[in-house]
Motif scaffolding. Sequence first.
Motif, PDB file in Angstrom:
ATOM      1  N   ALA A  77      40.910   9.580 -51.650  1.00  0.00           N
ATOM      2  CA  ALA A  77      41.176   8.457 -51.766  1.00  0.00           C
ATOM      3  C   ALA A  77      40.880   7.262 -52.535  1.00  0.00           C
ATOM      4  O   ALA A  77      41.402   6.520 -53.222  1.00  0.00           O
ATOM      5  N   ASP A  78      39.628   7.503 -52.546  1.00  0.00           N
ATOM      6  CA  ASP A  78      38.750   6.773 -54.269  1.00  0.00           C
ATOM      7  C   ASP A  78      39.832   6.823 -55.641  1.00  0.00           C
ATOM      8  O   ASP A  78      40.120   5.578 -55.556  1.00  0.00           O
ATOM      9  N   ILE A  79      39.725   8.254 -55.492  1.00  0.00           N
ATOM     10  CA  ILE A  79      39.983   8.464 -56.990  1.00  0.00           C
ATOM     11  C   ILE A  79      41.932   7.958 -57.311  1.00  0.00           C
ATOM     12  O   ILE A  79      42.421   7.189 -57.930  1.00  0.00           O
ATOM     13  N   GLU A  80      42.076   8.241 -56.440  1.00  0.00           N
ATOM     14  CA  GLU A  80      43.897   7.272 -56.445  1.00  0.00           C
ATOM     15  C   GLU A  80      44.653   6.270 -56.387  1.00  0.00           C
ATOM     16  O   GLU A  80      44.508   5.543 -57.137  1.00  0.00           O
ATOM     17  N   ALA A  81      43.030   5.654 -54.715  1.00  0.00           N
ATOM     18  CA  ALA A  81      42.828   4.196 -55.033  1.00  0.00           C
ATOM     19  C   ALA A  81      42.967   3.718 -56.378  1.00  0.00           C
ATOM     20  O   ALA A  81      43.251   3.026 -57.364  1.00  0.00           O
ATOM     21  N   HIS A  82      41.556   4.375 -57.885  1.00  0.00           N
ATOM     22  CA  HIS A  82      41.912   3.876 -59.080  1.00  0.00           C
ATOM     23  C   HIS A  82      42.921   3.939 -60.136  1.00  0.00           C
ATOM     24  O   HIS A  82      42.999   3.174 -60.500  1.00  0.00           O
ATOM     25  N   TYR A  83      43.597   4.932 -59.807  1.00  0.00           N
ATOM     26  CA  TYR A  83      44.927   5.277 -60.233  1.00  0.00           C
ATOM     27  C   TYR A  83      46.297   4.005 -60.227  1.00  0.00           C
ATOM     28  O   TYR A  83      46.514   3.749 -61.004  1.00  0.00           O
ATOM     29  N   GLN A  84      45.558   3.639 -58.753  1.00  0.00           N
ATOM     30  CA  GLN A  84      46.844   2.570 -57.966  1.00  0.00           C
ATOM     31  C   GLN A  84      45.872   1.186 -59.073  1.00  0.00           C
ATOM     32  O   GLN A  84      46.853   0.260 -59.146  1.00  0.00           O
ATOM     33  N   ASN A  85      44.837   0.872 -58.763  1.00  0.00           N
ATOM     34  CA  ASN A  85      44.569  -0.215 -59.096  1.00  0.00           C
ATOM     35  C   ASN A  85      43.190   0.624 -59.728  1.00  0.00           C
ATOM     36  O   ASN A  85      42.577   0.308 -60.061  1.00  0.00           O
ATOM     37  N   PRO A  86      43.248  -0.039 -61.931  1.00  0.00           N
ATOM     38  CA  PRO A  86      42.326   0.796 -62.442  1.00  0.00           C
ATOM     39  C   PRO A  86      40.970  -0.513 -62.183  1.00  0.00           C
ATOM     40  O   PRO A  86      40.112  -0.016 -62.157  1.00  0.00           O
ATOM     41  N   SER A  87      41.023  -1.710 -61.835  1.00  0.00           N
ATOM     42  CA  SER A  87      39.837  -2.092 -61.140  1.00  0.00           C
ATOM     43  C   SER A  87      38.927  -1.562 -60.222  1.00  0.00           C
ATOM     44  O   SER A  87      37.457  -1.856 -60.483  1.00  0.00           O
ATOM     45  N   LEU A  88      39.912  -0.637 -59.622  1.00  0.00           N
ATOM     46  CA  LEU A  88      38.364   0.085 -58.990  1.00  0.00           C
ATOM     47  C   LEU A  88      37.629   0.961 -58.999  1.00  0.00           C
ATOM     48  O   LEU A  88      37.955   1.669 -60.442  1.00  0.00           O
TER      49      LEU A  88
END
Length: 137
Positions: free
Chosen positions: A63-74
């Motif tokens: 989920a964290d990796i997917e969130a990073h790809y949705q929002n690269p600032s994460l």
Amino acid sequence: NKIYSAAIAKTQKIWTAYLDSIMKVGQMQILRRQITNELNYSCRFDSKHLAAALENLNKAILADIEAHYQNPSLPYPKEDNTLLYEITAYLEAAGIHNPLNKIYITTKRLPYFPTVNFLFLISQFPKLQYNRNLGIV
């Protein structure tokens, strides 16, 4: 006419060798899947808390990796962070992975390989039978 029958004989020899190779790979894939299922069952039976913790940690990391790809600032795990490598070893030992998605070797792209596989599949269809009791071909 002789040339045609010689070409057919060579083609049948090639298809037979190709079928043997495909069957060996398929059997290895089935064995890998069965071993993974047995590992997963044993892990759940012997230590359901460990299995649940590994599954939840895996879902959280994904989920964290997917969130990073949705929002690269994460944030994203850095190269020197060994968490992904270590959790992969635990997941594989517990049977919480899909062995069919794992890539062991890579090769260069072969021209016409999909077409050859399609023709091979079409040639093997008459040998398949549907079994209603099993629900598989």
